[in-house]
Design a protein around this motif. Sequence first.
Motif, short mmCIF file in Angstrom:
data_model
loop_
_atom_site.label_atom_id
_atom_site.label_comp_id
_atom_site.label_asym_id
_atom_site.label_seq_id
_atom_site.Cartn_x
_atom_site.Cartn_y
_atom_site.Cartn_z
N ALA A 96 0.82 -1.21 0.00
CA ALA A 96 0.00 0.00 0.00
C ALA A 96 0.85 1.26 0.00
CB ALA A 96 -0.92 -0.01 1.21
N ALA A 97 2.04 1.19 0.58
CA ALA A 97 2.91 2.37 0.67
C ALA A 97 3.69 2.61 -0.62
CB ALA A 97 3.89 2.20 1.83
N ALA A 98 3.76 1.62 -1.49
CA ALA A 98 4.57 1.72 -2.70
C ALA A 98 3.72 2.09 -3.91
CB ALA A 98 5.27 0.38 -2.96
N PRO A 99 4.32 2.70 -4.92
CA PRO A 99 3.59 2.99 -6.16
C PRO A 99 3.15 1.71 -6.85
CG PRO A 99 5.65 4.24 -6.03
CD PRO A 99 5.70 3.22 -4.94
N PRO A 100 2.17 1.78 -7.75
CA PRO A 100 1.67 0.59 -8.42
C PRO A 100 2.71 -0.15 -9.25
CG PRO A 100 0.15 2.44 -8.70
CD PRO A 100 1.40 2.99 -8.08
N SER A 101 3.76 0.55 -9.66
CA SER A 101 4.80 -0.09 -10.48
C SER A 101 5.71 -1.01 -9.68
CB SER A 101 5.64 0.99 -11.17
OG SER A 101 6.14 1.92 -10.23
N TRP A 102 5.55 -1.01 -8.35
CA TRP A 102 6.34 -1.86 -7.49
C TRP A 102 5.49 -3.02 -6.97
CZ3 TRP A 102 11.49 -0.85 -5.82
CH2 TRP A 102 12.03 0.36 -6.29
N THR A 103 6.12 -4.17 -6.76
CA THR A 103 5.42 -5.33 -6.20
C THR A 103 6.19 -5.86 -5.00
OG1 THR A 103 6.58 -6.85 -7.70
CG2 THR A 103 4.44 -5.99 -8.43
N VAL A 104 5.47 -6.45 -4.07
CA VAL A 104 6.09 -7.03 -2.88
C VAL A 104 6.15 -8.54 -3.06
CG1 VAL A 104 5.94 -7.33 -0.39
CG2 VAL A 104 5.22 -5.17 -1.42
N GLU A 105 7.35 -9.09 -2.88
CA GLU A 105 7.55 -10.53 -2.96
C GLU A 105 8.08 -11.04 -1.63
OE1 GLU A 105 9.99 -11.56 -6.27
OE2 GLU A 105 8.82 -10.37 -7.71
N ARG A 106 7.79 -12.26 -1.33
CA ARG A 106 8.27 -12.88 -0.10
C ARG A 106 9.75 -13.20 -0.22
NH1 ARG A 106 5.82 -18.37 2.72
NH2 ARG A 106 7.41 -18.59 4.34
N SER A 107 10.47 -12.96 0.87
CA SER A 107 11.89 -13.32 0.93
C SER A 107 12.09 -14.12 2.21
CB SER A 107 12.76 -12.06 0.94
OG SER A 107 14.13 -12.40 1.12
N GLY A 108 11.87 -15.41 2.12
CA GLY A 108 11.93 -16.24 3.32
C GLY A 108 10.75 -15.96 4.22
N SER A 109 10.86 -16.37 5.47
CA SER A 109 9.74 -16.25 6.40
C SER A 109 9.63 -14.89 7.04
CB SER A 109 9.88 -17.31 7.50
OG SER A 109 9.87 -18.62 6.96
N TRP A 110 10.73 -14.12 7.05
CA TRP A 110 10.76 -12.93 7.89
C TRP A 110 11.01 -11.64 7.12
CZ3 TRP A 110 8.83 -15.78 11.30
CH2 TRP A 110 9.35 -17.04 11.60
N HIS A 111 11.03 -11.72 5.81
CA HIS A 111 11.35 -10.54 5.00
C HIS A 111 10.40 -10.39 3.82
CE1 HIS A 111 15.10 -10.57 7.22
NE2 HIS A 111 15.42 -9.41 6.69
N ASN A 112 10.25 -9.15 3.39
CA ASN A 112 9.63 -8.80 2.12
C ASN A 112 10.68 -8.18 1.21
OD1 ASN A 112 6.81 -9.41 2.65
ND2 ASN A 112 6.78 -7.61 3.99
N ILE A 113 10.52 -8.36 -0.09
CA ILE A 113 11.33 -7.62 -1.05
C ILE A 113 10.39 -6.76 -1.88
CG2 ILE A 113 13.02 -7.68 -2.91
CD1 ILE A 113 13.80 -10.41 -2.16
N LEU A 114 10.67 -5.47 -1.89
CA LEU A 114 9.93 -4.55 -2.75
C LEU A 114 10.67 -4.50 -4.08
CD1 LEU A 114 7.51 -2.65 -2.84
CD2 LEU A 114 9.01 -0.83 -1.97
N VAL A 115 10.00 -4.93 -5.15
CA VAL A 115 10.65 -5.20 -6.43
C VAL A 115 10.15 -4.24 -7.51
CG1 VAL A 115 11.11 -6.94 -8.21
CG2 VAL A 115 10.87 -7.63 -5.80
N TYR A 116 11.10 -3.74 -8.28
CA TYR A 116 10.78 -2.90 -9.44
C TYR A 116 11.53 -3.45 -10.64
CZ TYR A 116 10.71 1.22 -12.52
OH TYR A 116 10.55 2.07 -13.59
N ARG A 117 10.82 -3.71 -11.72
CA ARG A 117 11.44 -4.20 -12.95
C ARG A 117 11.23 -3.18 -14.05
NH1 ARG A 117 9.41 -8.82 -10.39
NH2 ARG A 117 10.96 -10.51 -10.17
N VAL A 118 12.30 -2.84 -14.72
CA VAL A 118 12.23 -1.88 -15.81
C VAL A 118 11.65 -2.57 -17.04
CG1 VAL A 118 13.56 -0.36 -17.33
CG2 VAL A 118 14.18 -0.58 -14.90
#
Length: 242
Positions: free
Chosen positions: A214-236
């Motif tokens: 919700a805090a990131a722009p629509p061009s970014w996606t959140v992916e799981r990184s193990g059990s305790w982390h998120n990765i906020l991902v942007y692909r050109v």
Amino acid sequence: MVGFPGFGGFLRERDALAVEDMDRPDCEPGRLNRSYARFHLVNAVVSGWKGTYASHIRPLLTTSESATVLDIGCGGGDIARNLARRAAKDGFRLEITAIDPDERAFQFASSAPPVEGVTFRQALSSQLVSEGLRFDIVISNHVLHHLTPQQLDALLGDTEQLCGRLALHNDLKRSRIAYALFWAAFWPLGFGSYIHSDGLTSIKRSYTTAELQAAAPPSWTVERSGSWHNILVYRVREAPDV
């Protein structure tokens, strides 16, 4: 040792007002440097960069030319050094620029034995944007939860301008289980450092998956990184053929 609070509504909401001792300008230098020195132990266990390198970074690499990487808010520099070593072991070369605006972090990171392909700078991401720089891959580790909403927007905007292919902002995911496990498992690293107390504060300041999306722009996606982390991902996205 930091006391463990009762549950109830604990961690239901993000504690954006909590302050990590390492972020204080008057924190004790010896404890700060010992914290930097122990980052690699924490990151090796919980941050998931081994898997992130294999799933996200290595597929972009070729043996014919080096890839450029920007590490924003590098702290003690362990992530940049480990990524360079891991890529070299696989036969690839990374040219990593690792930046941190805090002079104390820069001094610690740049004083460590050099690793081929890794350069440290005391700088903000906005400075690199003004210099017109661009990197194949932009990363950060445990930076997002430190930022105000305005700073987060600015960082993601800078990232989009600096990123040529892929951006990966790895951060803690807030949960009661993560807090309890960190409290129980990492207290020995707290002796003489800020690792334990600040780690718990970091979890309180961090986002859930839904909050980060919700805090990131629509061009970014959140992916799981193990059990305790998120990765906020942007692909050109590549420009369509004309």
